[in-house]
Structures are given as C-alpha cells and as structure tokens.
Design an enzyme around this catalytic site. Sequence first.
Site, mmCIF file in Angstrom:
data_model
loop_
_atom_site.group_PDB
_atom_site.id
_atom_site.type_symbol
_atom_site.label_atom_id
_atom_site.label_comp_id
_atom_site.label_asym_id
_atom_site.label_seq_id
_atom_site.Cartn_x
_atom_site.Cartn_y
_atom_site.Cartn_z
ATOM 1 N N CYS A 21 -1.959 -13.396 3.221
ATOM 2 C CA CYS A 21 -2.480 -12.995 1.917
ATOM 3 C C CYS A 21 -3.837 -12.299 2.037
ATOM 4 O O CYS A 21 -3.959 -11.318 2.748
ATOM 5 C CB CYS A 21 -2.501 -14.200 0.978
ATOM 6 S SG CYS A 21 -2.424 -13.752 -0.780
ATOM 7 N N GLU A 60 4.440 -16.867 1.942
ATOM 8 C CA GLU A 60 3.304 -17.782 2.082
ATOM 9 C C GLU A 60 3.664 -19.171 1.539
ATOM 10 O O GLU A 60 4.234 -19.303 0.462
ATOM 11 C CB GLU A 60 2.108 -17.202 1.324
ATOM 12 C CG GLU A 60 0.845 -18.028 1.412
ATOM 13 C CD GLU A 60 -0.326 -17.396 0.674
ATOM 14 O OE1 GLU A 60 -1.459 -17.897 0.848
ATOM 15 O OE2 GLU A 60 -0.121 -16.412 -0.079
ATOM 16 N N LYS A 91 -4.600 -20.086 7.850
ATOM 17 C CA LYS A 91 -5.379 -19.167 7.027
ATOM 18 C C LYS A 91 -6.869 -19.457 7.194
ATOM 19 O O LYS A 91 -7.317 -20.594 7.030
ATOM 20 C CB LYS A 91 -4.957 -19.306 5.564
ATOM 21 C CG LYS A 91 -5.468 -18.221 4.633
ATOM 22 C CD LYS A 91 -4.826 -18.368 3.258
ATOM 23 C CE LYS A 91 -5.176 -17.224 2.336
ATOM 24 N NZ LYS A 91 -4.516 -17.365 1.011
#
Length: 321
Positions: A171, A46, A137
């Site tokens: 995540c 990430e 994200k």
Amino acid sequence: MRNRNIKAAVVQSAPILFDKQSAMDKIAAMTREAAGQGAELIVFPEVFLPGYPRGLSFGTRVGSRNDGGRTDWGRYWANAIEIPGAEIETIGEWAKELGVYLIIGVVERDQEFSTGTLYNSMVYIGPDGRLMGKHRKLVPTGSERLLWGQGDGSTLTVIDTPAGRIGGLICWENYMPLARMAMYVQGIDIYVAPTADARDTWQATMRHIACEGRCYVISCNQFATKASYPADLACYEDIREDEDILCRGGSAIIGPLGEYVVEPLYNQEGILVADLDLTRVTQSRYDFDVAGHYSRPDVFQLIVNDKKQEIVRTTDMNTLV
C-alpha cells in the site's frame, strides 16, 4: 537474462472480516480457480487473511479507547496468524499441489517478543510449498497504526526465483521513494503491490513505479461490501450508513514501460490473468536503469539498515571483562 514467460493472476476479493476460516476457504478456492486458468504466480490483496477493517474506528478517539473497540481488536488478533504457523503450512500444501507461487497479505501475530502486537505482512510461498520469505509493512498509514506495529529493514524482501526476481511493498509504502529504491537495487523483475487504495491516483502511482523500476507491477486490491462485515461487531455502527460497496477494487497488471497489461477492474470480484514476458524487463532498461547506468552513486547514496531490530539483547558478561 531471463527468456521465459510466466502467467500471473491477481485475485480481487475479500473474505468475511475477522473470520480466518473464511479467508482460508477463499484462498483455497480462488487459488484453484486461478491455477485452472494456467496461472503460475497468484497474488492476493493486503491483509486478505483475515481482512482489511476499512471504516472501523475500534472505539478510538484522541485520548481514549473504549471496551467495545478493545473487544473488536481482540477478535482481530484471535483471527491473525503466525509465520511460520499452521495456516502457512496449509497454504503451502495448496501451492505445492498446484505448483504455483502464492503471495498473500496477512495479519501476522508476533510470536517472538510480544503477545500483543500485530503486523501487516505479505508472505511469499513457493511451488514446493515452502515459505520463501515475508515482508512487514514499514509504516502503517494513519489510524492503521492503532492496529499494526512497524516492520524493519530486515524484510525488504526480493526473492530470486526461476520466475524472476519477485518482491514488493504494501500500500502506501509505495509512496516512499527510498523504500522503492531498496527494491530496485535488488534487481526486481516482478513488483507486487497489495493495497487498500481504490482511488484514481493509485493507478498513477503504479504506472509510475513500473516505468521508474522498469519492472512488471502487480497491483492487488480487495473488492469489499458491507455483507463481508459481521453485524455483531461492537463498532459496526461506524459503517452502517456507508454505501454498500466499501472498496471498489482497481487491481491491475502493468508492464515495464508503464502501460497496462490488464486494465483496472472495478466494482466486482474477479481474477485478472496475464502472461508476463520477462525479456521485456531487460529490454526496457536499455535507456533507463534506475539502479544501474541511470544512477549516480557519486552524487546520491542510499543506506539501508537490513538488520532485524530487537528490543532485548543478551550479553555474555565474560566478554565485557
């Protein structure tokens, strides 16, 4: 049905934080190292470019921000990249030279609507050197929301390639059941999960997703120490008393029945490599196919808005007459 293997590699590392060139140098070196081990698909953590600022407050308390935090955020912004952009072109050249797929977490600087918003993004680059797609994200977690904007449904990306259908979430998006389902219904074979979560509970999540989606899961985390943080950051005091290892890693590769193909790696930098047999994905769905015979569309339905969200739309006034 796919009937071939692909060798995948997971890079567990971290660059010098806020240093775009450091990240680019590590991507070049570790891509070459992984390709030298026969890897055809290589995954980085990430926001590897230019790093995940774990532990930093950016001078923020509820109700106030300070000048030092703004300076640090400006430095972070300056080391972000644009998609497409010069760094993507350079990484594409490396992918083409080595004939590999590259999936890399990056901090993306918006170039369309704003000059002041960053996104936590993941880019997919093919062995021809071309940008195949990206994902932003959807919901940055906790104080991450001070750093990154929210993505939208237009980048819930799964890409059909000769190496299988590749996609993933970043995540804690992986804790969003509906986001996962949006991946499953696209027939995902190789599910990529870049993360900054090194807790034991993360492993349970990754194994569950592999078993739920009947797909390979590539979990990729950083290994970061205080040595990777510039000491001249205004908010360096936030981590000064922390232990030397700030993120212990835990990258792993998991098979489509939830078993480890490569066990989690902790407390060191490294590259994990494994052969993924894509016939096992099809075979594993014999008794459970979450988007097929084990779904109940007569009972449950998911609506995904896959349209790009725009803050300004121009209208031809003649069409309103």
